[in-house]
Design an enzyme around this catalytic site. Structure first.
Site, PDB file in Angstrom:
ATOM      1  N   HIS A   1      -8.013  12.034  -2.724  1.00 42.95           N
ATOM      2  CA  HIS A   1      -7.221  12.632  -1.649  1.00 42.95           C
ATOM      3  C   HIS A   1      -8.011  13.833  -1.141  1.00 42.95           C
ATOM      4  CE1 HIS A   1      -3.283  10.620  -2.526  1.00 42.95           C
ATOM      5  NE2 HIS A   1      -3.890  10.441  -3.684  1.00 42.95           N
TER       6      HIS A   1
ATOM      7  N   GLN B   1      -0.523   8.507  -9.792  1.00 37.36           N
ATOM      8  CA  GLN B   1      -1.278   7.392  -9.212  1.00 37.36           C
ATOM      9  C   GLN B   1      -0.338   6.215  -9.000  1.00 37.36           C
ATOM     10  OE1 GLN B   1      -4.635   5.933 -11.504  1.00 37.36           O
ATOM     11  NE2 GLN B   1      -5.447   4.795  -9.763  1.00 37.36           N
ATOM     12  N   SER B   2      -0.295   5.715  -7.767  1.00 35.76           N
ATOM     13  CA  SER B   2       0.568   4.582  -7.464  1.00 35.76           C
ATOM     14  C   SER B   2      -0.218   3.366  -6.989  1.00 35.76           C
ATOM     15  CB  SER B   2       1.621   4.969  -6.422  1.00 35.76           C
ATOM     16  OG  SER B   2       1.003   5.414  -5.233  1.00 35.76           O
TER      17      SER B   2
ATOM     18  N   ILE C   1      -0.654   7.731   4.777  1.00 32.23           N
ATOM     19  CA  ILE C   1       0.541   7.453   5.576  1.00 32.23           C
ATOM     20  C   ILE C   1       1.649   8.483   5.343  1.00 32.23           C
ATOM     21  CG2 ILE C   1       0.065   4.990   5.792  1.00 32.23           C
ATOM     22  CD1 ILE C   1       2.274   4.536   3.652  1.00 32.23           C
TER      23      ILE C   1
ATOM     24  N   HIS D   1      -9.297   6.427  -5.627  1.00 29.97           N
ATOM     25  CA  HIS D   1      -9.369   7.060  -4.314  1.00 29.97           C
ATOM     26  C   HIS D   1      -9.215   8.561  -4.493  1.00 29.97           C
ATOM     27  CE1 HIS D   1      -5.126   6.144  -5.094  1.00 29.97           C
ATOM     28  NE2 HIS D   1      -4.804   7.175  -4.311  1.00 29.97           N
TER      29      HIS D   1
END
Length: 117
Positions: free
Chosen positions: A105, A97-98, A36, A103
């Site tokens: 990128h 990392q949030s 996003i 995952h």
């Protein structure tokens, strides 16, 4: 949700279809969707359907699933760019990392720069 999900995890909810995302690839084991807040013309997150907090945990628990993640990242780059890409895993808050669901990128679609920290 399956045993390898976390009910409060944003990516588990995206994988389950509870949170909308622009999905570019969906398989039995992986979901790839556009970031996003893209950092490149192509910025896609590739995540396993199973919940693992980070890439180190995934590698220890299921190396074949990690290999599938890399294959899916390559497929994203083949489909959306010229097959050349950067793949980044953030592990831990200090790395950026949030969301604590592993995952990758996948960044592509332009000349990507690099500068040391």
């Amino acid at each position: 949700m399956s045993p390898l999900t976390a009910p409060d995890c944003l990516f588990c909810r995206i994988v389950a279809g509870e949170v909308p995302a622009e999905v570019v690839i969906s398989t039995d084991t992986m979901v790839a969707f556009r970031d996003i807040a893209p950092q490149a013309p192509v910025h896609v997150l590739v995540t396993p359907r199973d919940h693992h907090a980070d890439v180190a945990q995934l590698a220890a628990a299921d190396p074949e699933l990690l290999a599938d993640l890399v294959r899916t990242a390559n497929e994203v780059a083949e489909d959306l760019a010229d097959g050349q890409f950067r793949m980044i895993f953030n592990t831990g808050t200090r790395s950026g990392q949030s969301v604590f669901h592993v995952h990758a990128h996948v960044l592509a679609g332009a000349q990507l720069g690099w500068s040391p920290a």
